[in-house]
Design a protein around this motif. Structure first.
Motif, PDB file in Angstrom:
ATOM      1  N   LEU B  30     -36.049  91.470 117.945  1.00 62.67           N
ATOM      2  CA  LEU B  30     -36.353  91.357 116.511  1.00 62.67           C
ATOM      3  C   LEU B  30     -37.320  90.194 116.309  1.00 62.67           C
ATOM      4  O   LEU B  30     -37.236  89.181 116.996  1.00 62.67           O
ATOM      5  N   GLU B  31     -38.209  90.369 115.355  1.00 62.87           N
ATOM      6  CA  GLU B  31     -39.197  89.317 115.087  1.00 62.87           C
ATOM      7  C   GLU B  31     -39.384  89.179 113.572  1.00 62.87           C
ATOM      8  O   GLU B  31     -39.682  90.162 112.891  1.00 62.87           O
ATOM      9  N   ILE B  32     -39.190  87.990 113.072  1.00 58.30           N
ATOM     10  CA  ILE B  32     -39.390  87.755 111.643  1.00 58.30           C
ATOM     11  C   ILE B  32     -40.887  87.648 111.383  1.00 58.30           C
ATOM     12  O   ILE B  32     -41.566  86.791 111.965  1.00 58.30           O
ATOM     13  N   VAL B  33     -41.400  88.538 110.524  1.00 61.10           N
ATOM     14  CA  VAL B  33     -42.850  88.546 110.274  1.00 61.10           C
ATOM     15  C   VAL B  33     -43.181  88.280 108.804  1.00 61.10           C
ATOM     16  O   VAL B  33     -44.353  88.279 108.426  1.00 61.10           O
ATOM     17  N   GLY B  34     -42.147  88.079 107.987  1.00 64.04           N
ATOM     18  CA  GLY B  34     -42.418  87.803 106.585  1.00 64.04           C
ATOM     19  C   GLY B  34     -41.151  87.375 105.885  1.00 64.04           C
ATOM     20  O   GLY B  34     -40.044  87.714 106.330  1.00 64.04           O
ATOM     21  N   ALA B  35     -41.313  86.606 104.805  1.00 61.61           N
ATOM     22  CA  ALA B  35     -40.146  86.164 104.041  1.00 61.61           C
ATOM     23  C   ALA B  35     -40.558  85.988 102.592  1.00 61.61           C
ATOM     24  O   ALA B  35     -41.591  85.378 102.292  1.00 61.61           O
ATOM     25  N   ILE B  36     -39.737  86.557 101.713  1.00 62.53           N
ATOM     26  CA  ILE B  36     -40.037  86.542 100.284  1.00 62.53           C
ATOM     27  C   ILE B  36     -38.894  85.851  99.556  1.00 62.53           C
ATOM     28  O   ILE B  36     -37.727  86.220  99.724  1.00 62.53           O
ATOM     29  N   LEU B  69     -45.471  92.127 101.762  1.00 60.97           N
ATOM     30  CA  LEU B  69     -45.163  93.467 102.267  1.00 60.97           C
ATOM     31  C   LEU B  69     -46.398  94.122 102.865  1.00 60.97           C
ATOM     32  O   LEU B  69     -46.326  94.784 103.903  1.00 60.97           O
ATOM     33  N   ARG B  70     -47.531  93.892 102.201  1.00 65.62           N
ATOM     34  CA  ARG B  70     -48.773  94.518 102.653  1.00 65.62           C
ATOM     35  C   ARG B  70     -49.252  93.917 103.969  1.00 65.62           C
ATOM     36  O   ARG B  70     -49.586  94.632 104.904  1.00 65.62           O
ATOM     37  N   SER B  71     -49.240  92.610 104.056  1.00 67.33           N
ATOM     38  CA  SER B  71     -49.829  91.964 105.240  1.00 67.33           C
ATOM     39  C   SER B  71     -48.882  91.977 106.445  1.00 67.33           C
ATOM     40  O   SER B  71     -49.333  91.987 107.583  1.00 67.33           O
ATOM     41  N   ALA B  72     -47.559  91.977 106.186  1.00 63.60           N
ATOM     42  CA  ALA B  72     -46.629  91.820 107.320  1.00 63.60           C
ATOM     43  C   ALA B  72     -46.493  93.090 108.144  1.00 63.60           C
ATOM     44  O   ALA B  72     -46.152  93.034 109.321  1.00 63.60           O
ATOM     45  N   LYS B  73     -46.733  94.260 107.519  1.00 69.01           N
ATOM     46  CA  LYS B  73     -46.575  95.547 108.228  1.00 69.01           C
ATOM     47  C   LYS B  73     -45.258  95.588 109.011  1.00 69.01           C
ATOM     48  O   LYS B  73     -45.229  95.855 110.216  1.00 69.01           O
TER      49      LYS B  73
END
Lengths: 341, 341
Positions: B30-36, B69-73
């Protein structure tokens, strides 16, 4: 919802097979369309009579498996013949080749990948070829020493050790189970019976099913079975066990990773066991302890086999196991409402 | 096995979201690629720092959901924002439209079909359109008052009544849960908060999930919530509750068929509850009783959400529920090994 009844063949009408057939007969949407058994006192009689219903079902028990499979055109066969996969494989293949899915109580089929990888691969390929699904199920293996632990692991972040204890009073159970647990044998006879494979089967299968589900590769697996010797006379409906004779068994399967024992399945069953109970203990940062009372093996096996039918019919073709199917729940409705397409 | 890491976005970094992110950060594959998150003290900081890791993760918390959401894919978003489905629907839709599957702790999403059939249908259609899968999960609803009972029903032939009791000492839990359970309120304030929907959510969802799984059509469902008033002063890390004030709540969901109560979910949680435990009792020809100790709600919710990731990624597109997915087990391995394709 599917329109036509789900057509069921019973392959084996011993005590468990008959109990299953009684549940099938009462469950809306299921229809018994064939029955196979070689017992001379069953062949040629109506299934309803053989399984102890008050009514005939219009289906005659036959010893001719091939003819029954061919003529019945069943959706699913419930196979309750033997515990050992090698011996059951020809029967399972015949069912699959007739285009019929299978739920089987063959203990070694509950998780055949490790002990019988070759047979598992063959059955998987054959089932895919014929577009049918094959499941080994039952209470143990299939539920109480594997599925329940796997379900409970779902709320765990980390696990150091899983321990599952099953405690059965065989005095409450059928004669054959008391016998398999060694009732009335001497210790020497028990060891000979254990060596010949005549005891409870499936603990190693449960162990491997848990390990695979949670993603553990085990370095080593060990299974042991020891007699439990009566200190006083104990009695069941079928046996009188004298002091010094065997009243039951203590079976263990253990798995190691990196030199540590991480999985321990412990089955104690004998005539007169005082507090039957099943326990799952998960050790980790957040330890869990689950206890269950009331799991009657025969009844639970019969129920889960019937309850698994819609899951099997909905599953993709091939060999499946209890831990990769959606949860098998009770199906207290017309079973056809649970079948897709 | 899948080659590339599973890309995860965290949508919400409150206490549960942060705990989940810590598990994701430690789990291989698992890899965290974004956080909101919109909290001013979190936006612009590295996720690792925000969730209390010793290391930076190279991902900055952003308040701009659409851009993230758009950039993290991402392959999957873990949504831990709110309990009420209507309020969360725009956020869930944005995730789905970005082509990202979702596991959400939104309690009403655990089984939205009855209370919010319209939203459930919309989310299902949208998820199918975008080829992603949406699951509401957590410990309660999602596990302890529904999935466990459903699993146990699998060994039952007939059922007269299912009763599930959850007993939680909120004194051991985070401030927000103590507050949701009414800690420190007067009885009048508690009733006002309950009317406004500010208490524990999800009991009716659990009830409907059980009924649907086992094939019962309920004639009537009723949910009640009552304050539990302190007789003596009780204290937690966050509250001092005086005698006469509310220390917690007693919530019940009940379902009837043919005039008989057949499903009873009973949740008691307050500061200082002496024997936290969960119990499932199934009444029928073969009664069953299961007791579990050690289910810490926050920890269990965080674990099951992460453990559900491979199940969600393997599921067909659409809205799924815990009781129609394969059993969610711990995934104590590289999660990619559990993902098909």
């Amino acid at each position: 919802m599917r329109q036509k009844n789900i057509r069921v063949i019973h392959y084996g009408l011993g005590p468990i097979g008959s109990l299953i057939a009684r549940i099938v007969a009462e469950r809306p949407g299921l229809e018994i369309v064939g029955a196979i058994d070689i017992a001379p006192d069953k062949v040629g009689r109506d299934v309803g009579e053989v399984i102890g219903l008050e009514r005939e079902l219009g289906v005659i028990v036959s010893a001719d498996a091939a003819a029954t499979l061919r003529s019945a055109k069943a959706d699913i066969a419930i196979h309750t013949v033997g515990s050992y996969l090698e011996r059951e494989t020809p029967r399972l293949k015949a069912v699959i080749e007739a285009g019929t899915s299978v739920v089987s109580t063959c203990e070694e089929l509950a998780y055949p990948q490790f002990k019988h990888p070759q047979i598992a691969a063959e059955l998987n390929a054959l089932a895919r070829e014929h577009g049918v699904t094959v499941l080994g199920s039952g209470v143990n293996p299939g539920f109480i020493q594997d599925t329940i632990a796997v379900v409970l692991s779902g709320i765990c972040r980390d696990i150091r050790h899983i321990r599952v204890y099953r405690r059965v009073d065989t005095g409450e159970r059928r004669e054959n189970l008391q016998r398999k647990a060694g009732a009335g044998l001497t210790v020497d006879e028990f060891r000979a019976q254990a060596t010949a494979g005549g005891v409870h089967v499936g603990l190693t299968q449960s162990l491997q099913a848990i390990a695979e589900a949670i993603g553990w590769k085990l370095d080593r697996v060990e299974e042991t079975v020891e007699p439990v010797v009566a200190e006083e006379t104990v009695r069941s409906q079928f046996f009188v066990v004298q002091p010094g004779q065997v009243k039951g068994l203590h079976q263990m399967a253990r798995g190691w990773r990196g030199g540590e024992e991480v999985l321990t399945l412990d089955l104690l069953m004998y005539i007169g066991l005082a507090e039957p109970e099943d326990t799952v203990i998960i050790e980790g940062t957040r330890p869990l302890e689950m206890r269950i009372k009331g799991v009657h093996g025969d009844s639970a096996t019969a129920a889960i086999v019937v309850n698994a039918i819609p899951r099997v019919l909905n599953a993709p073709p091939g060999l499946v196991t209890m831990t990769n199917l959606p949860v098998v729940s009770a199906t207290l409705c017309d079973v056809r409402t649970k079948v897709v397409g």
